[in-house]
Design an enzyme around this catalytic site. Structure first.
Site, PDB file in Angstrom:
ATOM      1  N   GLY A 226       0.813  -1.210   0.000  1.00 40.07           N
ATOM      2  CA  GLY A 226       0.000   0.000   0.000  1.00 40.07           C
ATOM      3  C   GLY A 226       0.846   1.259   0.000  1.00 40.07           C
ATOM      4  N   SER A 227       0.360   2.280   0.666  1.00 43.26           N
ATOM      5  CA  SER A 227       1.004   3.598   0.609  1.00 43.26           C
ATOM      6  C   SER A 227       2.340   3.674   1.326  1.00 43.26           C
ATOM      7  CB  SER A 227       0.061   4.663   1.174  1.00 43.26           C
ATOM      8  OG  SER A 227      -1.073   4.814   0.334  1.00 43.26           O
ATOM      9  N   THR A 228       2.737   2.610   2.036  1.00 43.00           N
ATOM     10  CA  THR A 228       4.087   2.625   2.606  1.00 43.00           C
ATOM     11  C   THR A 228       5.143   2.625   1.510  1.00 43.00           C
ATOM     12  OG1 THR A 228       4.158   0.192   2.794  1.00 43.00           O
ATOM     13  CG2 THR A 228       3.330   1.432   4.699  1.00 43.00           C
ATOM     14  N   MET A 229       4.717   2.378   0.248  1.00 46.21           N
ATOM     15  CA  MET A 229       5.644   2.441  -0.889  1.00 46.21           C
ATOM     16  C   MET A 229       5.954   3.869  -1.322  1.00 46.21           C
ATOM     17  SD  MET A 229       7.207  -0.004  -2.461  1.00 46.21           S
ATOM     18  CE  MET A 229       7.408   0.749  -4.071  1.00 46.21           C
TER      19      MET A 229
END
Length: 600
Positions: free
Chosen positions: A293-296
């Protein structure tokens, strides 16, 4: 007179013959005795020894496992195991019901079990029981029943450490976790001694020590028992409050790559493995892969900064809150309008991340993410560690790069995510995580230190007012992090279930800890929310608050802490302002809190 002389002669002859026969017999017996005892005694000595002389094993203990501070995490305790000689036992069938009662098994079951081994000389009756219980069984003096010393593994921390340590089987052999990974190191070498047994199999004399037993070697882990307990406790609380199905959390030391804590739920009791659900044995932090998810997004931003195609101030138009992605749409939760690069992270804009990655060639983006360890194992040495999935550009579709920029289309483990964030915090140096204290893994420079610092400062805004993870903020410390909320892949598409992420670093100015939290399937219907900022960020805050105190990490935002303490003191004084000195409120009873020990 002549007949009498003949009779006397016959009597003498007969006596002489008997005496001669007896003499010859005696001579033969003497000769045979000489032969047996002096000339050919080896064979018969061996036969006698075979019946009464035995070489038996000397059991040994497994090495102790401790945390980084020497606190025991796995120890071996002496126990007794009861065994029998079936051949001897079957000579006294009337004693079998008494033995069965002492063992706590049905008499017919024991009779059948012993009868099936009638041709053997050894069988286990009951293993790894207390010495007191074994002594009571042996005290019944049932022929052919004995006990011997063994060792049983005991895990004082129970469920909190289960997935890291694993467990051993009934023969004290490592089966999962670090017990399996370091089985040869921990497992001792049994000794051997020669004894004489009587006709009932009891040892009456120790003849010789053939080989001394060598106990296993101790193992000191990087785990801090106190931080581990904090992590497990807060993860469990989050799962209960959000009604989530499972969760994982990893805490790393930024500078060394040491795993300070690793917790998973659901868990199991390693002291009673047979009673647990087999699926709960899985160490999800290293074996389960999820789309990050947005941890990328911080990695997407870092790749573009390194390539020189953006700066922290570059503006991106995210109107109207979505953009096309092949047959699909990339959408934001709100229309954020014009955002700069920092704002893309602050608001977690998928559209902004998509526009950033569009400026990068496919290979540039792929090579950069690979440098951070995605698509391969972290090489932590943990059994069964997954590598995740990150396909090369040749296997991408037209929408792959855009969805990867905000964490779809690739997968990673919670440990991989934590390791990548530790690299950002460590001035761009990637270090393979380790579970063994004293093991030093070489670092690799995967990103320029100045760019890493820029990304950290951008991530700091995520936990500040206006960011998506204000629940991860820690008073007195600057926190850098990133939330993530992704749909779970299912049947070639995506289900209505979510995964809530938070990955962060503290303190920003002198990073000490990196932590990743993954919570599966939080229930949004309970009103608690299902996003990473609602579900996972508080776990980070509560664990890191405790860890910072335990490790005496100095604050890097003391002004904010002092201001908050002054406001609290003023509130207690009826709203009157309170003077604040460096490190101390003017009230003599209120000082900066000292480090505190946390106990399970």
């Amino acid at each position: 007179m002549k007949p009498r002389n003949r009779a006397q002669f016959n009597l003498r002859a007969r006596l002489a013959m008997v005496a001669g026969a007896l003499g010859l017999s005696s001579l033969a017996l003497v000769g045979r005795a000489v032969d047996l005892q002096l000339i050919d005694n080896d064979f018969y000595q061996k036969q006698g020894n075979a019946r009464f002389l035995r070489d038996i094993e000397i059991p040994t203990s497994r090495g102790m496992v401790t945390d980084r501070n020497g606190e025991p995490l796995a120890v071996s305790s002496p126990v007794e195991s009861v065994w029998a000689d079936p051949q001897e036992l079957l000579k006294h069938p009337a004693r079998l019901p008494q033995l069965a009662k002492a063992l706590g098994v049905p008499a017919d079951y024991l009779t059948r079990k012993v009868s099936q081994r009638a041709g053997k000389e050894f069988m286990w009756l009951k293993r790894r029981i207390s010495p007191v219980a074994a002594k009571k069984i042996v005290a019944l003096d049932i022929p052919g029943v004995f006990s011997q010393r063994e060792f049983r593994r005991f895990y004082p921390q129970g469920e909190a450490m289960a997935h890291v340590l694993g467990f051993t089987n009934i023969d004290d052999e490592g089966q999962e976790g670090l017990e399996l990974a370091f089985d040869e190191w921990l497992r001792g070498t049994p000794g051997s001694k020669r004894v004489i047994r009587d006709n009932r199999g009891r040892i009456v004399e120790n003849v010789d020590l053939i080989k001394p037993a060598q106990p296993g070697k101790d193992l000191t882990l990087t785990i801090d028992r106190r931080i581990q307990y904090l992590t497990y406790r807060e993860l469990k609380r989050a799962l209960l409050e959000s009604d989530a199905s499972s969760g994982s959390a990893v805490v790393l030391d930024v500078a060394t790559g040491e795993v300070l804590a690793m917790a998973n739920l659901p868990s199991y009791n390693p002291n009673a493995v047979e009673s647990g659900n087999r699926d709960s044995h899985r160490n999800r932090a290293v074996t389960d892969v999820i789309e990050p998810g947005s941890t990328m997004k911080p990695l997407t931003v870092a790749a573009a900064l390194e390539a020189g195609v953006i700066t922290p101030e570059t503006k991106f138009n995210t109107n109207p809150g979505w953009m096309p992605n092949g047959r699909y749409r990339t959408t934001d939760t709100h229309n954020y309008g014009i955002l700069d690069t920092t704002g893309v992270l602050t608001k977690s804009s998928n559209v902004g991340a998509s526009k950033i990655v569009a400026l990068l060639p496919d290979k540039t983006f792929y090579d950069f993410v690979r440098r951070f360890g995605y698509g391969e194992s972290t090489h932590s040495g943990f059994p069964g560690e997954a590598a995740g999935v990150f396909m090369p550009p040749s296997q991408w579709s037209g929408t792959s790069k855009q969805t990867m920029s905000y964490g779809y289309g690739l997968s990673a483990t919670p440990l991989q995510i934590a390791t990548a964030y530790a690299a950002l915090a460590n001035g761009g140096k990637l270090i393979a995580p380790t579970f063994v204290k004293g093991q030093v893994n070489e670092s690799r420079q995967v990103l320029d230190a100045e760019i890493a610092r820029e990304v950290m400062k951008m991530m700091q805004t995520v936990t500040e007012t206006g960011g998506t993870a204000t629940r991860a903020a820690i008073l007195g410390y600057h926190v850098a992090g990133k939330t993530g909320t992704s749909r779970k892949a299912s049947g070639g598409g995506y289900s209505r279930e979510y995964v809530a992420f938070f990955a962060g670093v503290v303190p920003v100015d002198n990073p000490r800890f990196a932590m990743a939290i993954v919570i599966n399937e939080p229930d949004a219907s309970r009103g608690y929310g299902y996003g990473g900022g609602y579900v996972s960020a508080p776990v980070f805050q509560n664990v890191m608050e405790g860890a910072l105190r335990l490790m005496d990490v100095p604050p890097d935002d003391i002004e904010t802490w002092l201001a908050a303490q002054a406001a609290a003191e003023a509130k207690r004084n009826g709203g009157k302002p309170v003077a604040v000195a460096a490190g101390r409120i003017s009230s003599p009873q209120s000082t900066v809190p000292a480090a505190a020990e946390l106990q399970p």
